[in-house]
Write an enzyme that holds these catalytic residues in place. Structure first.
Site, short mmCIF file in Angstrom:
data_model
loop_
_atom_site.label_atom_id
_atom_site.label_comp_id
_atom_site.label_asym_id
_atom_site.label_seq_id
_atom_site.Cartn_x
_atom_site.Cartn_y
_atom_site.Cartn_z
N ASP A 116 0.82 -1.20 0.00
CA ASP A 116 0.00 0.00 0.00
C ASP A 116 0.86 1.26 0.00
O ASP A 116 2.00 1.27 0.51
CB ASP A 116 -0.91 0.03 1.23
CG ASP A 116 -1.93 -1.09 1.24
OD1 ASP A 116 -2.19 -1.66 0.16
OD2 ASP A 116 -2.46 -1.40 2.32
N ARG A 117 0.28 2.32 -0.52
CA ARG A 117 0.99 3.61 -0.61
C ARG A 117 1.50 4.06 0.76
O ARG A 117 2.63 4.55 0.89
CB ARG A 117 0.05 4.66 -1.20
CG ARG A 117 0.66 6.05 -1.32
CD ARG A 117 -0.34 7.03 -1.89
NE ARG A 117 0.24 8.35 -2.02
CZ ARG A 117 -0.41 9.42 -2.49
NH1 ARG A 117 -1.68 9.29 -2.85
NH2 ARG A 117 0.18 10.58 -2.59
#
Length: 315
Positions: free
Chosen positions: A145-146
Site C-alpha cells: 500500500d501507498r
C-alpha cells in the site's frame, strides 16, 4: 495535439505472462488508464479472451489471445516520466537496500505509491526507471500500500520476475510486517482466517463469508499501556489484508484512514506519529538465479522508531 485514434489490439499471452489475473495485467499494461475505466470495460465485456467474456479474476494462460477495445486516455491523465531532479525521486536512490544483476530491493517510504495512476503522476517503479534510464527491464514483483513503508521487491530481468512471481503464487515467499495496533492483543490470537471481499469500485475490503479465503499470522513483539506492537505475516496476499484482519479482531492499526479508530490516532499523535504504522520489515525468498535463500530486512523510519520510544516511556 495527438490525433491518433486508439485501435483494437490483440495480445498473445506467452509463458512469461501466464498466471496473472486479467485485471492486474491490464492495470500494468494500461498504466495511465484510470482503474475504474479498466473494470468498466471488463464488466461490459469489451475485453475478450479467446473471443469470450471474462471476469476480472480470470487467470491468463499461455496461448490466450486478449482483445483490447479502443481506449482513449484523457490528456489530463497522461504522465511524462518523472524528473530525476525531483527530491522525492532522487531520495529513492538512497532507499535501495539490496541490488544485483537480477533483483533490486527498496525500503519504500510511506506516502510513495508503488506505481503511478489514479491521479498520481508517478510511483516508485516510474521513479526507479527514471533513475536508471539504461535499465532494459524493471518491473514490480509485488505491491504494498501507498502508506505502508518497507520492502518492495523489483525484478531486473523477465526471468527473475517469472521466478519470483511463481514463488509468491506457491506461497514460498515469507513476508513479515511490524504493525502498531490499538489495545492489548491477546496472546492466544495467533492466526486470523476471516474471508475478505473487496469492493472493486472504492477498494474498501470487508470480512464477508462470500469473500476470498485469507490468512494472517500474528505474533506479539511488545506491549504498551494502550497499544501493542505485533509482527504480522500474511499467508495470502489480499488487498489491505493485515489492516482488515487487525480491525476484525478489535485492534485496528494506528493512523489507518480506512479501517482505523480516530481515538487511537489522537493517542499515538502525542508520541509523534502521523502516518500508518505498518512496515514491511523482512522478506525471505529464493534468489531467482542461484536458488540461494535471501533474508532481507528493512529498518523502520525515524517517525516509527520515535513513536515506539515514546510508548516505552509510558510503561
Amino acid at each position: 495535439m495527438n490525433t491518433d485514434k486508439p485501435k483494437v489490439q490483440f495480445i498473445d499471452i506467452s509463458d512469461d505472462i501466464a498466471g496473472q489475473r486479467i485485471d492486474n495485467f491490464l492495470r500494468n499494461r494500461l498504466k495511465n488508464v484510470p482503474k475504474s475505466m479498466i473494470y468498466r470495460v471488463l464488466r461490459k465485456g469489451e475485453v475478450r479472451v479467446n473471443k469470450k467474456r471474462i471476469k476480472p479474476e480470470y487467470k491468463l494462460q499461455e496461448g490466450d489471445v486478449i482483445r483490447l477495445p479502443p481506449i482513449k486516455i484523457p490528456e489530463s491523465t497522461k504522465a511524462a516520466a518523472p524528473s530525476t531532479k525531483l527530491e522525492k525521486v532522487a531520495e529513492l536512490e538512497k532507499c535501495i537496500i539490496f541490488e544485483d544483476d537480477h533483483i533490486l530491493v527498496l525500503n519504500k517510504p510511506s506516502g510513495t505509491a508503488v506505481h503511478g495512476g489514479s491521479g498520481l503522476h508517478f510511483g516508485a517503479i516510474e521513479a526507479l526507471r527514471a533513475l536508471r534510464p539504461d535499465a532494459r527491464f524493471l518491473e514490480l514483483v509485488h505491491r504494498i500500500d501507498r502508506d505502508t513503508s518497507g520492502i518492495l521487491l523489483i525484478a531486473k530481468k523477465r526471468s527473475a520476475l517469472r521466478h519470483l512471481q511463481a514463488q509468491f503464487r506457491e506461497k514460498i515467499v515469507q513476508k513479515y510486517y511490524f504493525a502498531l495496533v490499538m489495545g492489548s492483543w491477546k496472546a492466544s490470537c495467533k492466526k486470523v482466517t476471516a474471508p475478505l471481499l473487496k469492493n472493486e469500485v472504492n477498494s474498501i475490503v470487508r470480512v464477508n463469508p462470500n469473500g476470498k479465503a485469507s490468512e494472517t499470522r500474528f505474533k506479539i513483539m511488545e506491549k504498551f499501556e494502550q497499544a501493542t506492537l505485533v509482527q504480522a505475516s500474511p499467508i495470502t496476499g489480499r488487498t489491505h489484508q493485515i489492516r482488515v484482519h487487525a480491525q476484525y479482531t478489535g485492534h485496528p492499526l494506528a493512523w489507518d484512514d480506512r479501517y482505523g479508530d480516530p481515538r487511537f490516532d489522537a493517542y499515538t499523535k502525542k508520541f509523534g506519529l502521523g502516518r500508518l504504522f505498518l512496515h514491511a520489515a523482512n522478506i525471505k525468498f529464493s534468489h531467482p538465479a542461484n536458488g540461494e535463500l535471501m533474508d532481507i530486512s528493512a529498518k523502520m523510519d525515524g517517525q516509527l522508531e520515535k513513536t515506539l520510544q515514546g510508548l516505552r516511556k509510558t510503561l
